[in-house]
Every structure is written in C-alpha cells, then in structure tokens.
Write a protein that holds these residues in place. Structure first.
Motif, PDB file in Angstrom:
ATOM      1  N   ALA A   1      20.712   5.290  -7.069  1.00 11.76           N
ATOM      2  CA  ALA A   1      19.451   4.566  -7.300  1.00 11.76           C
ATOM      3  C   ALA A   1      19.445   3.842  -8.634  1.00 11.76           C
ATOM      4  N   LEU A   2      20.248   4.303  -9.573  1.00 16.10           N
ATOM      5  CA  LEU A   2      20.215   3.709 -10.903  1.00 16.10           C
ATOM      6  C   LEU A   2      21.507   2.975 -11.280  1.00 16.10           C
TER       7      LEU A   2
ATOM      8  N   ALA B   1       4.990   6.201  -3.010  1.00 18.17           N
ATOM      9  CA  ALA B   1       4.643   4.938  -3.689  1.00 18.17           C
ATOM     10  C   ALA B   1       4.982   5.008  -5.174  1.00 18.17           C
ATOM     11  N   VAL B   2       4.595   6.105  -5.803  1.00 20.30           N
ATOM     12  CA  VAL B   2       4.839   6.251  -7.244  1.00 20.30           C
ATOM     13  C   VAL B   2       6.349   6.335  -7.512  1.00 20.30           C
ATOM     14  N   VAL B   3       7.048   7.138  -6.708  1.00 18.87           N
ATOM     15  CA  VAL B   3       8.491   7.320  -6.919  1.00 18.87           C
ATOM     16  C   VAL B   3       9.238   5.993  -6.700  1.00 18.87           C
ATOM     17  N   ALA B   4       8.936   5.323  -5.570  1.00 21.81           N
ATOM     18  CA  ALA B   4       9.655   4.081  -5.248  1.00 21.81           C
ATOM     19  C   ALA B   4       9.373   3.003  -6.298  1.00 21.81           C
ATOM     20  N   SER B   5       8.114   2.859  -6.669  1.00 17.67           N
ATOM     21  CA  SER B   5       7.780   1.835  -7.669  1.00 17.67           C
ATOM     22  C   SER B   5       8.425   2.162  -9.015  1.00 17.67           C
TER      23      SER B   5
ATOM     24  N   HIS C   1      13.198   5.349  -1.380  1.00 24.94           N
ATOM     25  CA  HIS C   1      12.567   6.129  -0.307  1.00 24.94           C
ATOM     26  C   HIS C   1      13.243   7.479  -0.088  1.00 24.94           C
ATOM     27  N   VAL C   2      14.538   7.543  -0.338  1.00 28.70           N
ATOM     28  CA  VAL C   2      15.215   8.840  -0.170  1.00 28.70           C
ATOM     29  C   VAL C   2      14.589   9.856  -1.124  1.00 28.70           C
ATOM     30  N   ILE C   3      14.513   9.488  -2.385  1.00 26.22           N
ATOM     31  CA  ILE C   3      13.978  10.427  -3.379  1.00 26.22           C
ATOM     32  C   ILE C   3      12.486  10.668  -3.120  1.00 26.22           C
ATOM     33  N   GLY C   4      11.774   9.605  -2.761  1.00 23.76           N
ATOM     34  CA  GLY C   4      10.348   9.741  -2.462  1.00 23.76           C
ATOM     35  C   GLY C   4      10.093  10.669  -1.282  1.00 23.76           C
TER      36      GLY C   4
ATOM     37  N   LEU D   1       2.936  -1.453  -6.796  1.00 18.87           N
ATOM     38  CA  LEU D   1       2.384  -0.093  -6.838  1.00 18.87           C
ATOM     39  C   LEU D   1       0.976  -0.075  -6.247  1.00 18.87           C
ATOM     40  N   ALA D   2       0.181  -1.095  -6.590  1.00 21.08           N
ATOM     41  CA  ALA D   2      -1.182  -1.161  -6.054  1.00 21.08           C
ATOM     42  C   ALA D   2      -1.153  -1.259  -4.530  1.00 21.08           C
ATOM     43  N   ALA D   3      -0.265  -2.129  -4.027  1.00 19.71           N
ATOM     44  CA  ALA D   3      -0.171  -2.286  -2.570  1.00 19.71           C
ATOM     45  C   ALA D   3       0.278  -0.988  -1.905  1.00 19.71           C
ATOM     46  N   ARG D   4       1.222  -0.316  -2.520  1.00 24.23           N
ATOM     47  CA  ARG D   4       1.737   0.932  -1.944  1.00 24.23           C
ATOM     48  C   ARG D   4       0.667   2.033  -1.972  1.00 24.23           C
ATOM     49  N   LEU D   5      -0.089   2.098  -3.064  1.00 25.98           N
ATOM     50  CA  LEU D   5      -1.124   3.141  -3.152  1.00 25.98           C
ATOM     51  C   LEU D   5      -2.250   2.876  -2.154  1.00 25.98           C
TER      52      LEU D   5
END
Lengths: 304, 197
Positions: free
Chosen positions: A19-20, B124-128, B86-89, B154-158
């Motif tokens: 990812a990074l 949303a928070v993780v991906a952004s 998305h994986v981490i999210g 982020l706004a759109a995702r939230l």
C-alpha cells in the motif's frame, strides 16, 4: 508449513507494504485488473444495461425547451411505452445507423472506424474515476483512441488497454490541471467564440470555462451573447486531442455568468448532453489505416 | 465456512457493486452505498476469526484490483492499481465486527445494517488515509500521477457509509436467508455476551 494465522499475518504485512510502495514497484499489480474485470463483466454488464433501461438514457434536462417541444417529448415517451419489442429493436437499429453516419460526417476527410462496445462500468470504488468498456487490444483499441456516446457526443479517451477491456478517462473526470478546448456553436452551422473547459470537481459531471471575448468583426454589432442551451463542440487541435475527435459535441451550456475578474467575459458551465455515468454502450473511434483489426460491430467510414 | 458459497456470493456482489453505486449515487460530493461491506460484516459475524479475516482480505483485494487510480490526465502517467486501501479497511472492519460480535444479536438484519454503516465508515477513513499518505509521501516519478482530493473523497465515503446502512439491511436480510448455505461452524447457539471463539 505456516499455520493459517501466520499466513494471514504475513499476508496483511505484505499488503501494508504494498500500500505504501512507490509507483514503479507496484505497476505489475495493474496486470491483474484486466482479468478481474473480465471475470466480473458477465454479470456487471447486463446489470448495468438493466439499470440504464430502468432509469432512461440520462438525457440532460433542457431548461430552454419550448412547451411544444415538451409536449412532443411527452408524446414520444408515451408512444415509446406502447410499441412492441420488435418495433423498438428496429428503431434502435435505425438510430444506430443514423448516429454512425453523423459521426463520420463530422470529419469527412478522416477515415475512422467506429466500434460500438458495451460499458462494463466504473470500478468497485468509484473514486477511481475511470470507465471500463468491453473492448481491448484484440479489437484494435489503443491508448488515446477517442470514445463517444452515440457517435457524436464526446465521452473521453482511452488511457489504458488490456487484451479484452480498456479504461476510458471521461472528460468530466479529468484532473484539475487538464483542460479541453471547445467552440460555442451560435447556431447549427455558425462557430462562435472559443472556450477552455476544466472540470469543477471529479464528481459533479460538469465542465466550466472562460469564454473568449469575441466582438462582431464589423465592430458595429455588440459582442456575441452566450446563452444557456448553446452547444459546445471540441476544437482542440493544439493539444492532445486527435483530428478524429474534432467537432464532437462536448455538451450543452447549462449556466452563464460574468467572470468575477473580467466582467466583459462570460464563464459557462457545460454539461454533457448524455450523462456519462448512464451510458450502457459507447463508440470507440479508431483512426483507420493503422492496420488494427476491427472487432464485431466495427464499421468503417470517412474517406473511401 | 463453505468457501465456494462465499466466493460465489462475493463475485455477485462485487459485480453489482459499481452498478449499484452509480445507480444509487446521491448529491455532491456523491455518496454511494457499498454492497460488499455487508458481506464482510456477515462473514465476520458468523465465521471463525481467521476465516473472517481471510475473506475480508480477499474481498478487499478484489475491490482494489478492480479500481484503477491515477491517469486522470491525458498523456500523463497511465492508471494503476493500488492494493491496500480496501484490503486493510476490510480486515480492520472484520476485526472490529469480530471483537464486538458477542454483544450483538447476530441473526437480526438490523445488526448487519448498523455494523455495515460502522465498518463502511472505518473503511472510508482507512482508504482515504492510505491514499492521502501516498499523495503526500510519494512525489514525482514515484507518485501515482493522479490528483487525489482527500477531503472531498473522505466526505463522499463517509456519506456513503451512512447510505450503506440501507444496502446493509437489504443484503443482510438476503445473507441471513442464505445463512444455512454457508455452513458456519459456530453459527448456532451463540447467545449475547458469550465467549468469543
């Protein structure tokens, strides 16, 4: 043999690193996009067509439409509901033929192949911004080919090609620094002032730009007036748009306002006539003579 | 858990996800619901931990792989796939659900609805954050060549995570109906506040 828990931990660590990592080290991952998209397409494409059929073709609302035109439109819609499926199919073919011929008439000196292809859609995460369509390298598509809706409405251009699919950058999703040059049509035949359009943001679906100040050549008449409803066509040979894309319709002027800095000049908001998000089928315009093979549905036109 | 069933359901939801997002898109910044998040929640509610995390990882990987990023300027760098947001999210979301599931009424669609909203917010928070970090840290030829609008994204995702509650209810009800097909080993007899497996 590592346990499932150890494998999971290693996989998560690998993903965190991926990812990074900088771009050059992860470009190989992009090769996975094509096969995955093709795997999902058999279900995605019919579902998209169903949604488009249910919601309509996504024509922009025309604020300046006369009452007679509105009545005609309603009558047409009522009629469309009543006709039988076979008759509708015949009508679709007729429209398709007309659009194809209109598309070739735009640049008669240029030979282009127009290939009608189904839209797969945007990615699972819509923030990506690229539209995937079901035609690829094997169909003769290459990077920079121009994509249009119904032959004459500019959608964007191909930015990436896989074997069976390609990714299209819609004009309404371009990055902030990117601009597309157009010309305001004062009538069907009369070219007006030029305008340089940029996206407002990635999701609004409109373009905005400052119109060139164009006084009457004789100096007697007042400067040309730009009004909502006027059509803007692509006229951007100076930049990266190929000849085959010139004079395609970018959209219709939705709003005009004086420029805050230069009150004599007008800022226009242009919305594509067909909503790009609702296109279920697009046409890829491939310049002829590059030796690329045409796929099913390919038609040739332009100079014989 | 029967993996073939989970994979088939995942394939269907992944294929329908972009279509549903476009069809149900609202407002500006545009909010759109997710169909895959309710499946992540459902699996995390019923499957053993490692299985749930693997499922979340695979689904997140597929979402990331089907999304091309960057390449939003003609003639610029070509678009690319970024594996991670998305994986981490999704894995973080599965962990969250797995942690709180003893307190949940698992076989209620409203549970999936509420958890889908929370997990979508977390994703949303993780991906952004990941995409924003890439934008900040990687510049020049190392960068993604795009123009990531972190705040509006982020706004759109939230907003989309609130919207995901709706799809969570519908998809949750369908998944609960399909529950026997998944053959979760620890699905039966779990009561509120029982010990986690």
């Amino acid at each position: 043999m590592p346990s499932a828990r150890t494998s999971l931990t290693l996989a998560i660590l690998l993903v965190v690193v991926l990812a990074l990592l900088p771009r050059p080290l992860i470009t190989w991952l992009t090769h996975l996009h094509g096969p995955t998209t093709v795997l999902l397409a058999p279900l995605q494409q019919p579902a998209r067509s169903l949604v488009v059929w249910f919601r309509g073709p996504g024509l922009a609302v025309r604020a300046d439409e006369s009452p007679e035109m509105q009545v005609l439109r309603e009558q047409r819609d009522q009629y469309a509901l009543e006709i039988k499926q076979l008759r509708q199919q015949v009508e679709d073919f007729r429209v398709l033929t007309r659009d194809l011929s209109r598309g070739f008439d735009l640049n008669p000196s240029l030979a282009v192949k127009q290939m009608t292809v189904p839209v797969i859609g945007f990615g699972a995460d819509t923030s990506g911004g690229l539209l995937t369509v079901r035609a690829g390298r094997r169909d003769g598509v290459s990077v920079s080919n121009v994509v249009a809706i119904r032959g004459v409405h500019l959608l964007g251009r191909v930015v990436r090609v896989d074997e069976r699919s390609c990714s299209v950058l819609p004009i309404t999703r371009m990055s902030k620094g990117e601009a597309v040059g157009g010309v305001v049509m004062l009538s069907d035949e009369t070219l007006g002032p030029r305008v340089l359009l940029k996206t407002v943001d990635g999701t609004s679906g409109v373009l905005r730009g400052l119109v060139e100040y164009l006084a009457d050549p004789s100096g007697v008449a007042p400067p040309v007036t730009i009004t909502p409803g006027m059509i803007v066509r692509l006229q951007d040979a100076d930049t990266r748009w190929p000849q085959s894309a010139q004079m395609l319709i970018i959209g219709q002027i939705e709003k005009t306002e004086p420029s805050p800095d230069m009150p004599l000049r007008t800022v226009v908001t242009v919305r594509p006539v067909h909503e790009i998000e609702r296109a279920s089928e697009v046409m890829i315009r491939i310049p002829d003579g590059d030796g690329s093979p045409g796929g099913p549905g390919t038609t040739t036109g332009g100079k014989p | 858990m029967r993996w073939p069933v989970a994979l088939i359901v995942g394939w269907v939801l992944l294929a329908l996800e972009p279509v549903a997002r476009e069809a149900l898109r609202l407002g500006n910044p545009s909010a759109s619901p997710s169909l895959v998040v309710p499946l992540v929640v459902f699996v995390a509610l019923f499957a053993p931990g490692v299985t749930a995390y693997w499922a979340a990882l695979i689904l997140g990987f597929l979402v990331d792989v089907t999304t091309l990023r960057g390449g939003l300027s003609t003639g610029g760098v070509p678009p690319m796939v970024i594996v991670g947001p998305h994986v981490i999210g999704f894995v973080a979301g599965a962990f969250l659900v797995h942690t709180v599931r003893p307190m949940m009424m698992k076989k209620n669609p409203l549970t999936i609805m509420a958890l889908s909203m929370v997990v979508a917010g977390l994703v949303a928070v993780v991906a952004s954050s990941i995409l924003g970090m890439r934008e900040l840290l990687l510049v020049g030829s190392w960068g993604d060549g795009g123009e990531y609008r972190a705040l509006s994204d982020l706004a759109a995702r939230l907003l989309g995570s609130l919207y995901t509650a709706g799809t969570g209810l519908v998809i949750g009800a369908i998944l609960l109906w399909l529950h026997p097909l998944f053959s979760f080993h620890d699905s039966g007899g779990r009561r509120a506040f029982s010990r986690r497996s």
